[in-house]
Write a protein that holds these residues in place. Structure first.
Motif, PDB file in Angstrom:
ATOM      1  N   ASN A  78       0.855  -1.217   0.015  1.00 48.64           N
ATOM      2  CA  ASN A  78       0.093   0.276   0.005  1.00 48.64           C
ATOM      3  C   ASN A  78       0.823   1.446   0.017  1.00 48.64           C
ATOM      4  O   ASN A  78       0.525   2.521  -0.184  1.00 48.64           O
ATOM      5  CB  ASN A  78      -1.027  -0.042   1.250  1.00 48.64           C
ATOM      6  N   LEU A  79       2.135   1.251   0.133  1.00 46.93           N
ATOM      7  CA  LEU A  79       3.051   2.260   0.611  1.00 46.93           C
ATOM      8  C   LEU A  79       3.276   2.972  -1.135  1.00 46.93           C
ATOM      9  O   LEU A  79       3.631   2.278  -1.884  1.00 46.93           O
ATOM     10  CB  LEU A  79       4.290   1.751   0.981  1.00 46.93           C
ATOM     11  N   LYS A  80       3.216   4.439  -1.080  1.00 42.62           N
ATOM     12  CA  LYS A  80       3.469   5.198  -2.203  1.00 42.62           C
ATOM     13  C   LYS A  80       5.021   5.290  -2.162  1.00 42.62           C
ATOM     14  O   LYS A  80       5.637   5.627  -3.008  1.00 42.62           O
ATOM     15  CB  LYS A  80       2.720   6.341  -2.323  1.00 42.62           C
ATOM     16  N   LEU A  81       5.450   5.632  -0.854  1.00 43.94           N
ATOM     17  CA  LEU A  81       7.046   6.057  -0.740  1.00 43.94           C
ATOM     18  C   LEU A  81       7.417   5.674   0.632  1.00 43.94           C
ATOM     19  O   LEU A  81       6.744   6.187   1.530  1.00 43.94           O
ATOM     20  CB  LEU A  81       6.920   7.579  -0.957  1.00 43.94           C
ATOM     21  N   LEU A  82       8.670   5.174   0.493  1.00 42.54           N
ATOM     22  CA  LEU A  82       9.496   4.934   1.981  1.00 42.54           C
ATOM     23  C   LEU A  82      10.693   5.776   1.767  1.00 42.54           C
ATOM     24  O   LEU A  82      11.375   5.613   0.745  1.00 42.54           O
ATOM     25  CB  LEU A  82       9.931   3.457   2.090  1.00 42.54           C
ATOM     26  N   ILE A  83      11.078   6.780   2.793  1.00 43.89           N
ATOM     27  CA  ILE A  83      12.178   7.432   2.675  1.00 43.89           C
ATOM     28  C   ILE A  83      13.143   6.886   3.852  1.00 43.89           C
ATOM     29  O   ILE A  83      12.493   6.865   4.991  1.00 43.89           O
ATOM     30  CB  ILE A  83      11.872   8.910   2.824  1.00 43.89           C
ATOM     31  N   VAL A  84      14.283   6.984   3.753  1.00 46.00           N
ATOM     32  CA  VAL A  84      15.306   6.444   4.702  1.00 46.00           C
ATOM     33  C   VAL A  84      16.231   7.781   4.921  1.00 46.00           C
ATOM     34  O   VAL A  84      17.023   8.134   3.768  1.00 46.00           O
ATOM     35  CB  VAL A  84      15.865   5.245   4.453  1.00 46.00           C
ATOM     36  N   THR A  85      16.209   8.466   6.102  1.00 45.97           N
ATOM     37  CA  THR A  85      17.111   9.391   6.094  1.00 45.97           C
ATOM     38  C   THR A  85      18.406   9.053   6.846  1.00 45.97           C
ATOM     39  O   THR A  85      18.479   8.071   7.656  1.00 45.97           O
ATOM     40  CB  THR A  85      16.510  10.553   7.038  1.00 45.97           C
ATOM     41  N   GLU A  86      19.457   9.650   6.200  1.00 49.54           N
ATOM     42  CA  GLU A  86      20.991   9.399   6.737  1.00 49.54           C
ATOM     43  C   GLU A  86      21.397  10.577   7.384  1.00 49.54           C
ATOM     44  O   GLU A  86      22.861  10.696   7.180  1.00 49.54           O
ATOM     45  CB  GLU A  86      21.682   9.009   5.296  1.00 49.54           C
ATOM     46  N   GLY A  87      20.978  11.344   7.853  1.00 45.98           N
ATOM     47  CA  GLY A  87      21.688  12.560   8.388  1.00 45.98           C
ATOM     48  C   GLY A  87      22.258  13.350   7.330  1.00 45.98           C
ATOM     49  O   GLY A  87      21.366  13.543   6.490  1.00 45.98           O
ATOM     50  N   SER A  88      23.338  13.953   7.759  1.00 47.18           N
ATOM     51  CA  SER A  88      23.908  14.862   6.874  1.00 47.18           C
ATOM     52  C   SER A  88      24.369  14.336   5.412  1.00 47.18           C
ATOM     53  O   SER A  88      24.498  15.006   4.438  1.00 47.18           O
ATOM     54  CB  SER A  88      25.201  15.541   7.532  1.00 47.18           C
ATOM     55  N   LYS A  89      24.130  12.749   5.311  1.00 45.30           N
ATOM     56  CA  LYS A  89      24.456  12.262   4.294  1.00 45.30           C
ATOM     57  C   LYS A  89      23.458  12.393   3.126  1.00 45.30           C
ATOM     58  O   LYS A  89      23.427  12.151   1.830  1.00 45.30           O
ATOM     59  CB  LYS A  89      24.896  10.612   4.415  1.00 45.30           C
ATOM     60  N   GLY A  90      22.315  12.593   3.660  1.00 46.99           N
ATOM     61  CA  GLY A  90      21.012  12.815   2.676  1.00 46.99           C
ATOM     62  C   GLY A  90      20.002  11.729   2.940  1.00 46.99           C
ATOM     63  O   GLY A  90      19.696  11.337   4.214  1.00 46.99           O
ATOM     64  N   CYS A  91      19.385  11.244   2.026  1.00 44.57           N
ATOM     65  CA  CYS A  91      18.205  10.341   2.153  1.00 44.57           C
ATOM     66  C   CYS A  91      18.397   9.151   0.940  1.00 44.57           C
ATOM     67  O   CYS A  91      18.674   9.443  -0.111  1.00 44.57           O
ATOM     68  CB  CYS A  91      16.846  10.876   2.374  1.00 44.57           C
ATOM     69  N   ARG A  92      17.602   8.297   1.290  1.00 43.11           N
ATOM     70  CA  ARG A  92      17.197   7.086   0.126  1.00 43.11           C
ATOM     71  C   ARG A  92      15.720   7.246  -0.008  1.00 43.11           C
ATOM     72  O   ARG A  92      15.053   7.342   0.995  1.00 43.11           O
ATOM     73  CB  ARG A  92      17.647   5.761   0.546  1.00 43.11           C
ATOM     74  N   TYR A  93      15.358   6.790  -1.299  1.00 46.42           N
ATOM     75  CA  TYR A  93      13.852   6.657  -1.392  1.00 46.42           C
ATOM     76  C   TYR A  93      13.578   5.403  -2.376  1.00 46.42           C
ATOM     77  O   TYR A  93      14.400   5.099  -2.806  1.00 46.42           O
ATOM     78  CB  TYR A  93      13.442   7.952  -2.097  1.00 46.42           C
ATOM     79  N   TYR A  94      12.374   5.027  -1.920  1.00 43.92           N
ATOM     80  CA  TYR A  94      11.956   3.950  -2.476  1.00 43.92           C
ATOM     81  C   TYR A  94      10.343   3.925  -2.921  1.00 43.92           C
ATOM     82  O   TYR A  94       9.700   4.311  -2.099  1.00 43.92           O
ATOM     83  CB  TYR A  94      11.986   2.512  -1.425  1.00 43.92           C
TER      84      TYR A  94
END
Length: 349
Positions: free
Chosen positions: A247-263
């Protein structure tokens, strides 16, 4: 502000597009959960016992997000409960001063507004000591929900702290149900605070109990490790098999100052962060969420357009970066002008 950033395609696009966006009014984002007083040491890098004095600062992740969206020029509201005490009235006033709709806020005459003492270590990371036994935010009843406000929202945002105890847990689940049935996008930031849960197992079960209902989830690397029982947070297969749901439209993984990943179902990738000199990381994740939800509320089609999604995530990264350069959560949340100024300065360097 000291910072170094290589201007990205996303940052240049954001600078160019600013003038087109200024006349657009974002749709309503309703945040649900806790609002409290953070007591922050007046000096950094010390334990609570060593702190010579504390400065009071408004906090609570859902409330931070509501203020962050409003600061950026968006439309936001907060649903939650505080004590009918000086701190509770102060918090309500702070929301009003920041143009957050407080019609869904309730006051409890039998419980106090929650307090949290937040230590700032020398590396800028924080540790918490909470006073909630019980605090007013835990005592919001389903019957006290502002149903009309929930039905007006385009996005309903929440965390997991409101799932720890009834009656707030039941109110939280009812609010999600109302929002979902009204066509809302459900946004979930678990915001793990292990010290508040009865046990690690209770925290894991509680956080995952509503996991499959969210449209957007934002988690940190540490939360991936916790929720998966120790798996590698950098492994895409771990994220996709254990945390991404149909059911997920978007999963975001935050990595602090390094930015983020998205799925998403269609694509996945990474958006680089912005380097700044950290003073206090309190509220950085909430500023990120504010920036991203502000963008979604303005343009829900972001989920289907990878270029737009990347721009929105870069904008969110900048919001988080600016926030860590000052102490406290709400006081350091950026305005839209501050974000655009930051991008312009980065483009010049």
């Amino acid at each position: 502000m000291a910072h170094s950033a290589t201007p990205s395609v996303e940052s240049n696009d954001l600078i160019k597009e600013d003038h087109k966006e200024t006349t657009q009014t974002s749709s309503l984002v309703v945040s649900f959960g806790e609002m409290l007083i953070d007591f922050v040491p007046t000096v950094g890098g010390v334990s609570l016992a060593e702190a010579p004095a504390f400065k009071k600062s408004p906090g609570g992740a859902p409330a931070n997000v509501a203020v962050g969206i409003s600061r950026l020029g968006g439309s936001s509201a907060f649903i939650g409960k505080v004590g009918a005490d000086e701190f509770g009235y102060m918090l309500a006033d702070i929301l009003k001063q920041n143009n957050v709709d407080t019609s869904g806020m309730r006051f409890d005459s039998n419980a106090r507004t929650a307090l949290a003492f937040v230590t700032l270590r020398s590396d800028g990371e924080r540790e918490f000591l909470f006073f909630r036994n019980p605090s007013a935010d835990m005592l919001l009843h389903e019957s006290e929900l502002d149903i009309d406000l929930l039905k007006k929202a385009r996005i309903f945002h929440y965390g997991s702290i409101s799932l720890i105890d009834d009656p707030c847990k039941s109110a939280h689940i009812a609010a999600m149900r109302i929002a979902k049935s009204s066509g809302c996008i459900l946004s979930y930031d678990p915001n793990l605070r292990l010290a508040l849960w009865p046990s690690a197992e209770a925290a894991r079960n509680g956080i995952m109990s509503i996991w499959d209902q969210a449209d957007v989830i934002k988690i940190s690397e540490e939360e991936i490790t916790f929720l998966t029982g120790g798996d590698d947070p950098y492994d895409d297969d771990v994220v996709l098999k254990k945390l991404f749901h149909r059911n997920l439209k978007l999963l975001i993984v935050t990595e602090g100052s390094k930015g983020c990943r998205y799925y998403t179902k269609e694509f996945r990738g990474r958006v680089g962060g912005v380097k700044v000199k950290p003073v206090d990381t309190t509220g950085a994740g909430d500023a990120f969420v504010s920036g991203f939800l502000y963008s979604i509320a303005s343009d829900p089609s972001i989920f289907q357009n990878e270029k737009s999604l990347r721009k929105a995530l870069y904008f969110a990264n900048v919001c988080g970066a600016i926030t860590v350069t000052e102490r406290g959560a709400i006081p350091s949340l950026p305005t839209k002008e501050a974000v655009l100024q930051f991008l312009l300065e980065a483009a010049v360097i």
